[in-house]
Design a protein around this motif. Structure first.
Motif, PDB file in Angstrom:
ATOM      1  N   VAL A  39      27.723  19.881  39.010  1.00  0.00           N
ATOM      2  CA  VAL A  39      28.024  18.992  37.886  1.00  0.00           C
ATOM      3  C   VAL A  39      26.983  19.140  36.783  1.00  0.00           C
ATOM      4  CG1 VAL A  39      28.239  16.553  37.197  1.00  0.00           C
ATOM      5  CG2 VAL A  39      29.385  17.374  39.253  1.00  0.00           C
ATOM      6  N   ALA A  40      25.803  19.628  37.137  1.00  0.00           N
ATOM      7  CA  ALA A  40      24.766  19.878  36.126  1.00  0.00           C
ATOM      8  C   ALA A  40      25.263  20.848  35.061  1.00  0.00           C
ATOM      9  CB  ALA A  40      23.494  20.407  36.778  1.00  0.00           C
ATOM     10  N   ASP A  41      26.165  21.741  35.422  1.00  0.00           N
ATOM     11  CA  ASP A  41      26.753  22.648  34.432  1.00  0.00           C
ATOM     12  C   ASP A  41      27.501  21.856  33.364  1.00  0.00           C
ATOM     13  OD1 ASP A  41      25.979  24.284  36.600  1.00  0.00           O
ATOM     14  OD2 ASP A  41      27.574  25.722  36.186  1.00  0.00           O
ATOM     15  N   LEU A  42      28.223  20.823  33.792  1.00  0.00           N
ATOM     16  CA  LEU A  42      28.959  19.976  32.843  1.00  0.00           C
ATOM     17  C   LEU A  42      27.995  19.175  31.972  1.00  0.00           C
ATOM     18  CD1 LEU A  42      31.788  18.583  35.179  1.00  0.00           C
ATOM     19  CD2 LEU A  42      31.956  20.430  33.480  1.00  0.00           C
ATOM     20  N   VAL A  43      26.942  18.664  32.590  1.00  0.00           N
ATOM     21  CA  VAL A  43      25.939  17.911  31.832  1.00  0.00           C
ATOM     22  C   VAL A  43      25.312  18.816  30.773  1.00  0.00           C
ATOM     23  CG1 VAL A  43      23.766  16.625  31.946  1.00  0.00           C
ATOM     24  CG2 VAL A  43      25.474  16.343  33.764  1.00  0.00           C
ATOM     25  N   ALA A  44      24.963  20.029  31.177  1.00  0.00           N
ATOM     26  CA  ALA A  44      24.374  20.986  30.228  1.00  0.00           C
ATOM     27  C   ALA A  44      25.348  21.302  29.108  1.00  0.00           C
ATOM     28  CB  ALA A  44      23.959  22.265  30.953  1.00  0.00           C
ATOM     29  N   ALA A  45      26.616  21.518  29.448  1.00  0.00           N
ATOM     30  CA  ALA A  45      27.626  21.821  28.425  1.00  0.00           C
ATOM     31  C   ALA A  45      27.811  20.649  27.470  1.00  0.00           C
ATOM     32  CB  ALA A  45      28.954  22.184  29.085  1.00  0.00           C
ATOM     33  N   ALA A  46      27.686  19.432  27.978  1.00  0.00           N
ATOM     34  CA  ALA A  46      27.830  18.246  27.135  1.00  0.00           C
ATOM     35  C   ALA A  46      26.652  18.087  26.177  1.00  0.00           C
ATOM     36  CB  ALA A  46      27.968  16.997  28.002  1.00  0.00           C
ATOM     37  N   GLY A  98      17.831  25.978  33.000  1.00  0.00           N
ATOM     38  CA  GLY A  98      18.221  27.363  33.244  1.00  0.00           C
ATOM     39  C   GLY A  98      19.418  27.774  32.406  1.00  0.00           C
ATOM     40  N   LEU A  99      20.404  26.899  32.306  1.00  0.00           N
ATOM     41  CA  LEU A  99      21.583  27.215  31.500  1.00  0.00           C
ATOM     42  C   LEU A  99      21.254  27.231  30.016  1.00  0.00           C
ATOM     43  CD1 LEU A  99      24.372  25.257  33.405  1.00  0.00           C
ATOM     44  CD2 LEU A  99      23.968  27.735  33.363  1.00  0.00           C
ATOM     45  N   TYR A 100      20.404  26.316  29.564  1.00  0.00           N
ATOM     46  CA  TYR A 100      19.982  26.336  28.157  1.00  0.00           C
ATOM     47  C   TYR A 100      19.339  27.682  27.826  1.00  0.00           C
ATOM     48  CZ  TYR A 100      20.569  21.346  26.875  1.00  0.00           C
ATOM     49  OH  TYR A 100      21.058  20.117  26.539  1.00  0.00           O
ATOM     50  N   ALA A 101      18.457  28.137  28.713  1.00  0.00           N
ATOM     51  CA  ALA A 101      17.781  29.426  28.471  1.00  0.00           C
ATOM     52  C   ALA A 101      18.805  30.560  28.443  1.00  0.00           C
ATOM     53  CB  ALA A 101      16.730  29.678  29.548  1.00  0.00           C
ATOM     54  N   ARG A 102      19.738  30.545  29.382  1.00  0.00           N
ATOM     55  CA  ARG A 102      20.768  31.587  29.447  1.00  0.00           C
ATOM     56  C   ARG A 102      21.635  31.560  28.184  1.00  0.00           C
ATOM     57  NH1 ARG A 102      24.526  31.147  34.493  1.00  0.00           N
ATOM     58  NH2 ARG A 102      22.526  31.480  35.497  1.00  0.00           N
ATOM     59  N   ASP A 167      24.673  31.112  42.642  1.00  0.00           N
ATOM     60  CA  ASP A 167      23.762  32.074  42.024  1.00  0.00           C
ATOM     61  C   ASP A 167      22.330  31.588  42.243  1.00  0.00           C
ATOM     62  OD1 ASP A 167      23.328  30.007  40.156  1.00  0.00           O
ATOM     63  OD2 ASP A 167      24.519  30.962  38.607  1.00  0.00           O
ATOM     64  N   ARG A 168      21.356  32.384  41.803  1.00  0.00           N
ATOM     65  CA  ARG A 168      19.953  32.051  42.058  1.00  0.00           C
ATOM     66  C   ARG A 168      19.556  30.709  41.436  1.00  0.00           C
ATOM     67  NH1 ARG A 168      17.731  35.702  44.868  1.00  0.00           N
ATOM     68  NH2 ARG A 168      15.543  35.996  44.549  1.00  0.00           N
ATOM     69  N   LEU A 169      20.041  30.428  40.258  1.00  0.00           N
ATOM     70  CA  LEU A 169      19.712  29.162  39.597  1.00  0.00           C
ATOM     71  C   LEU A 169      20.202  27.979  40.429  1.00  0.00           C
ATOM     72  CD1 LEU A 169      18.709  27.451  37.213  1.00  0.00           C
ATOM     73  CD2 LEU A 169      20.937  27.861  36.122  1.00  0.00           C
ATOM     74  N   HIS A 170      21.450  28.029  40.844  1.00  0.00           N
ATOM     75  CA  HIS A 170      22.013  26.918  41.602  1.00  0.00           C
ATOM     76  C   HIS A 170      21.466  26.861  43.027  1.00  0.00           C
ATOM     77  CE1 HIS A 170      24.661  27.167  38.137  1.00  0.00           C
ATOM     78  NE2 HIS A 170      24.929  25.896  38.355  1.00  0.00           N
ATOM     79  N   GLU A 171      21.119  28.011  43.585  1.00  0.00           N
ATOM     80  CA  GLU A 171      20.478  28.048  44.902  1.00  0.00           C
ATOM     81  C   GLU A 171      19.111  27.361  44.829  1.00  0.00           C
ATOM     82  OE1 GLU A 171      18.913  31.280  48.249  1.00  0.00           O
ATOM     83  OE2 GLU A 171      20.060  31.992  46.521  1.00  0.00           O
ATOM     84  N   LYS A 172      18.355  27.682  43.793  1.00  0.00           N
ATOM     85  CA  LYS A 172      17.040  27.056  43.609  1.00  0.00           C
ATOM     86  C   LYS A 172      17.193  25.547  43.397  1.00  0.00           C
ATOM     87  CE  LYS A 172      12.858  27.468  40.824  1.00  0.00           C
ATOM     88  NZ  LYS A 172      12.209  28.133  39.687  1.00  0.00           N
ATOM     89  N   ALA A 173      18.200  25.163  42.630  1.00  0.00           N
ATOM     90  CA  ALA A 173      18.449  23.740  42.390  1.00  0.00           C
ATOM     91  C   ALA A 173      18.836  23.026  43.686  1.00  0.00           C
ATOM     92  CB  ALA A 173      19.530  23.562  41.326  1.00  0.00           C
ATOM     93  N   LEU A 174      19.656  23.670  44.515  1.00  0.00           N
ATOM     94  CA  LEU A 174      20.024  23.051  45.792  1.00  0.00           C
ATOM     95  C   LEU A 174      18.785  22.864  46.657  1.00  0.00           C
ATOM     96  CD1 LEU A 174      22.093  21.960  47.778  1.00  0.00           C
ATOM     97  CD2 LEU A 174      22.438  24.326  48.572  1.00  0.00           C
TER      98      LEU A 174
END
Length: 184
Positions: A39-46, A98-102, A167-174
């Motif tokens: 869900v962090a992907d959605l938060v980042a997109a928002a 991580g998504l902002y940087a990407r 992916d590595r970002l989400h693995e690290k977050a988990l």
């Protein structure tokens, strides 16, 4: 072969055998943590490209205060539950950063849809909070700082990584999200 490598191999084998959910008694809790990380992907997109900051101490306090209240109602230690949710929040921010940087590096990857935090994203987070608190209650006896808990946590986490193709970002977050699972 080191214990961690054996555990990773075992988790992969068990995941392939189960192929539906992360493995073990902490599998459901781990699956919910994966959902929250995603869900962090959605938060980042928002938030991306807006004035809304990744760090929002007022909102974080509101979430943690709510967790403390609801956990007490469930008979959970409010501070333990708040520590677990603090890790969830930090994991979410790790994904956002991580998504902002990407997306800054690759603007063509920025999502076209900007979800509304209030009407689209927070209801998902609220449902996950309720489900995670229930699962914290259900796993309360296992989640102690013991080797048994650590083994179950490792198996559940590694199997979730494979099952959800993180992916590595989400693995690290988990990993961040689950760091307090066996804490007192």
């Amino acid at each position: 072969m080191a214990l961690s490598e054996i555990m990773k191999t075992l988790a992969v084998a068990l995941t392939l055998a189960a192929s539906l959910h992360p493995v073990g008694p902490l599998g459901e809790l781990t699956d919910l943590a994966v959902q929250r990380v995603q869900v962090a992907d959605l938060v980042a997109a928002a938030k991306f490209g807006t004035s809304q900051p990744i760090d929002d101490p007022a909102r974080e306090k509101q979430v943690l205060d709510g967790v403390r209240t609801r956990s007490a109602e469930l008979g959970l230690d409010p501070e333990n539950a708040a520590r677990f949710f603090r890790a969830q929040i930090e994991a979410n921010k790790l994904v956002q950063r991580g998504l902002y940087a990407r997306w800054t590096e690759h603007p063509e990857e920025v999502p076209q849809h900007r979800p509304d935090l209030g009407t689209e994203v927070r209801p998902i987070l609220d449902r996950l909070t309720t489900d995670i608190l229930a699962e914290l209650k259900d796993t309360e006896q296992l989640r102690r700082p013991t080797l048994r808990c650590e083994v179950h946590a490792t198996i559940a986490e590694r199997s979730a990584v494979v099952l959800h193709h993180l992916d590595r970002l989400h693995e690290k977050a988990l990993s961040e999200a689950m760091r307090e699972v066996c804490a007192e």
